[in-house]
Design a protein around this motif. Structure first.
Motif, PDB file in Angstrom:
ATOM      1  N   TRP A 120      -5.574   9.154  52.077  1.00 53.84           N
ATOM      2  CA  TRP A 120      -5.363  10.434  51.409  1.00 53.84           C
ATOM      3  C   TRP A 120      -4.459  10.204  50.202  1.00 53.84           C
ATOM      4  CZ3 TRP A 120      -1.109  14.332  52.694  1.00 53.84           C
ATOM      5  CH2 TRP A 120      -1.372  15.571  52.087  1.00 53.84           C
ATOM      6  N   GLY A 121      -4.876  10.684  49.045  1.00 54.25           N
ATOM      7  CA  GLY A 121      -4.135  10.433  47.810  1.00 54.25           C
ATOM      8  C   GLY A 121      -4.831   9.455  46.893  1.00 54.25           C
ATOM      9  N   VAL A 122      -5.942   8.885  47.342  1.00 53.84           N
ATOM     10  CA  VAL A 122      -6.725   7.962  46.523  1.00 53.84           C
ATOM     11  C   VAL A 122      -7.791   8.750  45.764  1.00 53.84           C
ATOM     12  CG1 VAL A 122      -8.333   6.010  46.576  1.00 53.84           C
ATOM     13  CG2 VAL A 122      -6.314   6.003  48.056  1.00 53.84           C
ATOM     14  N   GLY A 123      -8.061   8.325  44.548  1.00 53.94           N
ATOM     15  CA  GLY A 123      -9.167   8.901  43.773  1.00 53.94           C
ATOM     16  C   GLY A 123      -9.020  10.386  43.543  1.00 53.94           C
ATOM     17  N   PRO A 130       1.191  16.213  48.093  1.00 54.39           N
ATOM     18  CA  PRO A 130       2.480  16.745  47.628  1.00 54.39           C
ATOM     19  C   PRO A 130       3.108  15.876  46.536  1.00 54.39           C
ATOM     20  CG  PRO A 130       2.374  16.715  50.032  1.00 54.39           C
ATOM     21  CD  PRO A 130       1.179  15.956  49.543  1.00 54.39           C
ATOM     22  N   GLY A 131       3.859  16.506  45.629  1.00 51.73           N
ATOM     23  CA  GLY A 131       4.488  15.783  44.535  1.00 51.73           C
ATOM     24  C   GLY A 131       5.420  14.683  44.994  1.00 51.73           C
ATOM     25  N   ILE A 137       4.477   6.985  46.364  1.00 52.40           N
ATOM     26  CA  ILE A 137       3.436   5.980  46.140  1.00 52.40           C
ATOM     27  C   ILE A 137       3.709   5.185  44.861  1.00 52.40           C
ATOM     28  CG2 ILE A 137       0.994   5.646  45.583  1.00 52.40           C
ATOM     29  CD1 ILE A 137       0.424   8.135  47.365  1.00 52.40           C
ATOM     30  N   ASP A 138       3.994   5.911  43.782  1.00 49.54           N
ATOM     31  CA  ASP A 138       4.117   5.275  42.470  1.00 49.54           C
ATOM     32  C   ASP A 138       5.379   4.434  42.313  1.00 49.54           C
ATOM     33  OD1 ASP A 138       1.759   6.465  41.800  1.00 49.54           O
ATOM     34  OD2 ASP A 138       2.643   8.033  40.534  1.00 49.54           O
TER      35      ASP A 138
END
Length: 221
Positions: A120-123, A130-131, A137-138
Motif C-alpha cells: 500500500w502506497g506504491v504506484g 497518510p502524509g 517512506i521517503d
C-alpha cells in the motif's frame, strides 16, 4: 480459470512467504520453492520440492518453475533489521531484475498466472496513504523497497500475463486471525494493519479468483 495444482513460490524463507508456504501445503498444493540457501528450509513435506539458486538467474527460475501452473512471489527488499533506517540486506534492483527474468521464464514455459506482493502506497495508491506515512517512506530505508515495487508493478502490467498485485497495508506478526478485506478503488480507506497469516490467506484465495486478474487490491484486516 482452471484450478491451480502446482506453484512456484518465491520468498518462501521470508516471514510472509513462509506463511504462504505452510498454508499452500495444508490446502493441497504442490509447491516448488527457489531459495538461496537450502539449509534455511527446516521443513519437509511430500508436496514440497526445494531448489537452490538465485531468482536473478533465469536458468535457476526455469528449473524451479518446471511443471508449475503459476507463481506466487513474496520477495521484498529486506533490511538487516526491522528498524526503518537499517542497512539493506538485498541489492536495490533485486525485485526488478527478478521480475524481468520471471516474465521471460513465463513466456518460455507458456505460464500465465502470477500473484505477487507489493505494498500500500506504491504506484497509484500513493496519493491515498497518510502524509506521515509518505514522509516515513521517503526519509528512511523503506524507500528502496517502494521504488522497486513500483518498477516491478510497471513491468508486469505490460507483460501480457494474468497478474494480480497484492498491496497489503502495514504487515504484522499477529497470530489471531480475521478475514482479510480487499478494496479495488481508493474511495474507501483501509485499516492500517494486516497480519502475515491473513495476507497469506488472501494471496492463495486471489490465485484462484478471476475477479483479481489484472487488479491491484489493497488488503487489510
Amino acid at each position: 480459470m482452471h484450478p491451480t495444482k502446482k506453484i512456484l513460490l518465491l520468498g518462501a524463507t521470508g516471514r510472509t512467504g513462509n506463511e504462504v508456504l505452510h498454508l499452500a501445503l495444508r490446502q493441497g498444493y504442490q509447491v516448488n520453492i527457489l531459495v538461496r540457501d537450502r539449509s534455511k528450509v527446516n521443513y519437509d513435506h511430500i508436496n514440497l520440492q526445494v531448489f537452490e539458486g538465485d531468482t536473478r538467474i533465469q536458468a535457476d527460475l526455469c528449473q524451479a518453475i518446471s511443471g508449475c501452473d503459476a507463481c506466487i512471489s513474496c520477495l521484498n527488499i529486506s533490511r538487516k533489521s526491522d528498524f526503518p533506517w537499517a542497512a539493506l540486506r538485498t541489492p536495490r534492483d533485486f525485485l526488478s531484475v527478478t521480475m524481468n527474468n520471471l516474465i521471460k521464464t513465463y513466456k518460455e514455459n507458456d505460464i500465465k498466472r502470477l500473484v505477487f506482493t507489493s505494498a500500500w502506497g506504491v504506484g497509484d495508491s500513493r496519493p491515498y496513504i497518510p502524509g506521515w506515512f509518505v514522509w516515513f517512506i521517503d526519509n528512511s530505508n523503506l524507500s528502496p523497497a517502494y521504488l522497486e515495487h513500483e518498477r516491478q508493478e510497471a513491468m508486469v502490467r505490460n507483460s501480457g500475463l494474468d497478474w494480480t498485485i497484492v498491496r497489503p497495508v502495514v504487515l504484522t506478526n499477529r497470530q489471531t486471525f480475521k478475514t482479510p478485506k480487499a478494496i479495488l478503488n481508493f474511495e474507501q480507506k483501509p485499516g492500517l494493519t494486516i497480519s502475515r497469516k491473513e495476507t497469506a490467506q488472501f494471496i492463495l484465495a486471489a490465485l484462484e479468483d478471476e475477479k483479481y486478474v489484472h487488479k491491484a487490491p489493497v488488503i487489510y484486516s
